[in-house]
Write a protein that holds these residues in place. Structure first.
Motif, mmCIF file in Angstrom:
data_model
loop_
_atom_site.group_PDB
_atom_site.id
_atom_site.type_symbol
_atom_site.label_atom_id
_atom_site.label_comp_id
_atom_site.label_asym_id
_atom_site.label_seq_id
_atom_site.Cartn_x
_atom_site.Cartn_y
_atom_site.Cartn_z
ATOM 1 N N ALA A 63 0.849 -1.251 -0.084
ATOM 2 C CA ALA A 63 0.022 0.038 0.046
ATOM 3 C C ALA A 63 0.723 1.381 -0.077
ATOM 4 O O ALA A 63 0.514 2.059 -0.674
ATOM 5 C CB ALA A 63 -0.711 -0.101 1.213
ATOM 6 N N ILE A 64 1.821 1.181 0.678
ATOM 7 C CA ILE A 64 2.980 2.335 0.715
ATOM 8 C C ILE A 64 3.625 2.753 -0.575
ATOM 9 O O ILE A 64 3.549 3.642 -1.140
ATOM 10 C CB ILE A 64 3.865 2.102 1.734
ATOM 11 N N GLN A 65 3.854 1.589 -1.266
ATOM 12 C CA GLN A 65 4.437 1.711 -2.840
ATOM 13 C C GLN A 65 3.462 2.244 -3.514
ATOM 14 O O GLN A 65 3.907 2.826 -4.688
ATOM 15 C CB GLN A 65 5.095 0.236 -2.841
ATOM 16 N N GLN A 66 2.265 1.624 -3.344
ATOM 17 C CA GLN A 66 1.136 2.118 -4.579
ATOM 18 C C GLN A 66 0.994 3.519 -4.189
ATOM 19 O O GLN A 66 1.081 4.402 -5.164
ATOM 20 C CB GLN A 66 -0.284 1.385 -3.892
ATOM 21 N N ALA A 67 0.814 4.149 -3.128
ATOM 22 C CA ALA A 67 0.831 5.739 -2.792
ATOM 23 C C ALA A 67 2.011 6.297 -3.308
ATOM 24 O O ALA A 67 1.643 7.336 -3.865
ATOM 25 C CB ALA A 67 0.718 5.716 -1.275
ATOM 26 N N MET A 68 3.164 5.813 -3.418
ATOM 27 C CA MET A 68 4.441 6.405 -3.557
ATOM 28 C C MET A 68 4.474 6.649 -5.300
ATOM 29 O O MET A 68 4.412 7.588 -5.831
ATOM 30 C CB MET A 68 5.587 5.563 -3.427
ATOM 31 N N GLN A 69 3.886 5.327 -5.885
ATOM 32 C CA GLN A 69 3.683 5.638 -7.384
ATOM 33 C C GLN A 69 2.745 6.742 -7.839
ATOM 34 O O GLN A 69 3.078 7.379 -8.631
ATOM 35 C CB GLN A 69 3.212 4.064 -7.926
ATOM 36 N N LEU A 70 1.432 6.546 -6.975
ATOM 37 C CA LEU A 70 0.319 7.451 -7.270
ATOM 38 C C LEU A 70 1.133 9.142 -7.029
ATOM 39 O O LEU A 70 0.714 9.915 -7.885
ATOM 40 C CB LEU A 70 -0.599 7.513 -6.708
ATOM 41 N N GLN A 71 1.620 9.294 -6.079
ATOM 42 C CA GLN A 71 2.181 10.563 -5.655
ATOM 43 C C GLN A 71 3.515 10.972 -6.735
ATOM 44 O O GLN A 71 3.421 12.003 -7.119
ATOM 45 C CB GLN A 71 2.839 10.761 -4.415
ATOM 46 N N HIS A 72 4.167 9.965 -7.139
ATOM 47 C CA HIS A 72 5.050 10.303 -8.295
ATOM 48 C C HIS A 72 4.495 10.600 -9.466
ATOM 49 O O HIS A 72 5.135 11.594 -10.229
ATOM 50 C CB HIS A 72 5.994 8.964 -8.336
ATOM 51 N N LEU A 73 3.241 10.334 -9.896
ATOM 52 C CA LEU A 73 2.833 10.601 -11.130
ATOM 53 C C LEU A 73 2.139 12.064 -11.119
ATOM 54 O O LEU A 73 2.404 12.662 -11.989
ATOM 55 C CB LEU A 73 1.339 9.594 -11.426
ATOM 56 N N TYR A 74 1.605 12.374 -9.787
ATOM 57 C CA TYR A 74 1.047 13.486 -9.763
ATOM 58 C C TYR A 74 2.402 14.638 -9.491
ATOM 59 O O TYR A 74 2.306 15.598 -10.252
ATOM 60 C CB TYR A 74 0.340 13.703 -8.213
ATOM 61 N N SER A 75 3.282 14.398 -8.897
ATOM 62 C CA SER A 75 4.428 15.318 -8.604
ATOM 63 C C SER A 75 5.093 15.564 -10.001
ATOM 64 O O SER A 75 5.485 16.437 -10.497
ATOM 65 C CB SER A 75 5.343 14.978 -7.830
ATOM 66 N N SER A 76 5.226 14.370 -10.965
ATOM 67 C CA SER A 76 5.735 14.460 -12.097
ATOM 68 C C SER A 76 4.960 15.389 -13.231
ATOM 69 O O SER A 76 5.413 16.157 -13.958
ATOM 70 C CB SER A 76 5.905 13.235 -12.814
ATOM 71 N N ALA A 77 3.640 15.258 -13.029
ATOM 72 C CA ALA A 77 2.776 16.062 -13.921
ATOM 73 C C ALA A 77 2.867 17.684 -13.495
ATOM 74 O O ALA A 77 2.535 18.353 -14.250
ATOM 75 C CB ALA A 77 1.461 15.597 -13.565
ATOM 76 N N GLN A 78 3.023 17.751 -12.097
ATOM 77 C CA GLN A 78 3.372 19.070 -11.739
ATOM 78 C C GLN A 78 4.453 19.634 -12.320
ATOM 79 O O GLN A 78 4.403 20.926 -12.487
ATOM 80 C CB GLN A 78 3.309 19.376 -10.085
ATOM 81 N N ARG A 79 5.546 18.993 -12.326
ATOM 82 C CA ARG A 79 7.006 19.517 -13.082
ATOM 83 C C ARG A 79 6.916 19.588 -14.366
ATOM 84 O O ARG A 79 7.516 20.643 -14.907
ATOM 85 C CB ARG A 79 8.000 18.536 -12.595
ATOM 86 N N MET A 80 5.925 18.709 -15.125
ATOM 87 C CA MET A 80 6.047 18.577 -16.571
ATOM 88 C C MET A 80 4.667 18.854 -17.282
ATOM 89 O O MET A 80 3.891 18.027 -17.460
ATOM 90 C CB MET A 80 6.554 17.287 -17.001
ATOM 91 N N SER A 81 4.223 20.059 -17.171
ATOM 92 C CA SER A 81 2.834 20.284 -17.511
ATOM 93 C C SER A 81 2.524 19.778 -18.949
ATOM 94 O O SER A 81 1.227 19.414 -19.145
ATOM 95 C CB SER A 81 2.621 21.718 -17.493
ATOM 96 N N VAL A 82 3.176 19.746 -19.862
ATOM 97 C CA VAL A 82 3.064 19.199 -21.148
ATOM 98 C C VAL A 82 2.866 17.377 -21.210
ATOM 99 O O VAL A 82 1.910 17.231 -22.020
ATOM 100 C CB VAL A 82 4.433 19.315 -22.046
ATOM 101 N N LYS A 83 3.069 17.040 -20.042
ATOM 102 C CA LYS A 83 2.780 15.529 -20.035
ATOM 103 C C LYS A 83 1.746 15.302 -18.998
ATOM 104 O O LYS A 83 1.169 14.230 -18.644
ATOM 105 C CB LYS A 83 4.026 14.631 -19.530
ATOM 106 N N TYR A 84 1.125 16.234 -18.593
ATOM 107 C CA TYR A 84 -0.009 16.276 -17.438
ATOM 108 C C TYR A 84 -1.247 15.350 -17.684
ATOM 109 O O TYR A 84 -1.489 14.387 -17.117
ATOM 110 C CB TYR A 84 -0.605 17.768 -17.174
#
Length: 232
Positions: A29-50
């Motif tokens: 469950a912790i790793q699942q949350a990490m992956q989802l948060q990684h997708l979110y934080s990546s989308a915040q950094r790279m708006s073109v890939k949001y």
């Protein structure tokens, strides 16, 4: 970098979208949350890939339940907006963590005055027609508070809301009232409000906080004030 994030990055680079979804189930469950948060934080950094990254998160949550470990991390509307398409599946809005909090509990109780969520959530209810979201608004946590009650009785913000946010909050109160058929855990709410008032004993709750409390309980503000004085 955690191996689950390295794996996710590699799968995205190779456009293995189904592999991302399939391997999600094997994570903790912790790793699942990490992956989802990684997708979110990546989308915040790279708006073109949001949109691309949001679609991955949505595909994951379409086939897998929201990991409870992420609920405590969702505390602003930017995060909620990113995950909203996925939360519509598998009862995502009503998924609860160990404190029986859903995503609205966490969002409302910890939101900042700079990013208020009420108008956004009300808009979701008006235009998305999501029964699960209505149910989430009426859910209580382990101390008997709904998301709206959590905002009033837990959030330390004392200042008045902008007109559109105030109107939206009143509308959400009405939705909750109808969902719960008027059943409010008054004792739990007043206990939480008293705890909030005691965090700064030399600074009483603002008139606006008392006003919101009266509106939520559907009682006169004098009754709320009397309770706080009697239980100091």
């Amino acid at each position: 970098m955690d191996t689950c994030i390295s794996q996710l990055n590699q799968q995205m680079q190779q456009h293995q979208l189904q592999a991302i979804v399939d391997s999600f189930a094997s994570l903790s469950a912790i790793q699942q949350a990490m992956q989802l948060q990684h997708l979110y934080s990546s989308a915040q950094r790279m708006s073109v890939k949001y949109t691309y990254l949001q679609n991955i998160a949505t595909r994951i949550l379409t086939q897998h339940s929201l990991p409870t470990a992420i609920i405590s991390q969702l505390n602003n509307t930017d995060q909620l907006s990113f995950f909203t398409p996925g939360l519509k599946f598998n009862h995502g809005f009503t998924q609860q963590n160990q404190q029986q909090q859903n995503v609205l509990h966490r969002l409302f109780s910890e939101c900042s005055e700079a990013k208020l969520p009420f108008n956004y959530v009300r808009s979701l209810m008006l235009f998305e027609s999501n029964e699960n979201l209505l149910q989430a608004l009426a859910q209580v946590n382990d101390i008997g508070l709904t998301p709206v009650a959590s905002y009033i009785a837990n959030n330390p913000a004392q200042h008045s809301l902008p007109k559109h946010e105030f109107s939206a909050l009143l509308a959400l109160m009405e939705v909750e009232f109808k969902q719960n058929q008027g059943n409010i855990n008054t004792a739990a709410f007043l206990k939480a409000l008293l705890t909030l008032s005691q965090t700064s004993p030399d600074k009483p709750l603002s008139d606006y906080k008392i006003l919101l409390s009266g509106a939520y309980l559907r009682c006169k503000t004098e009754q709320v004030e009397r309770y706080l004085v009697q239980h100091k």
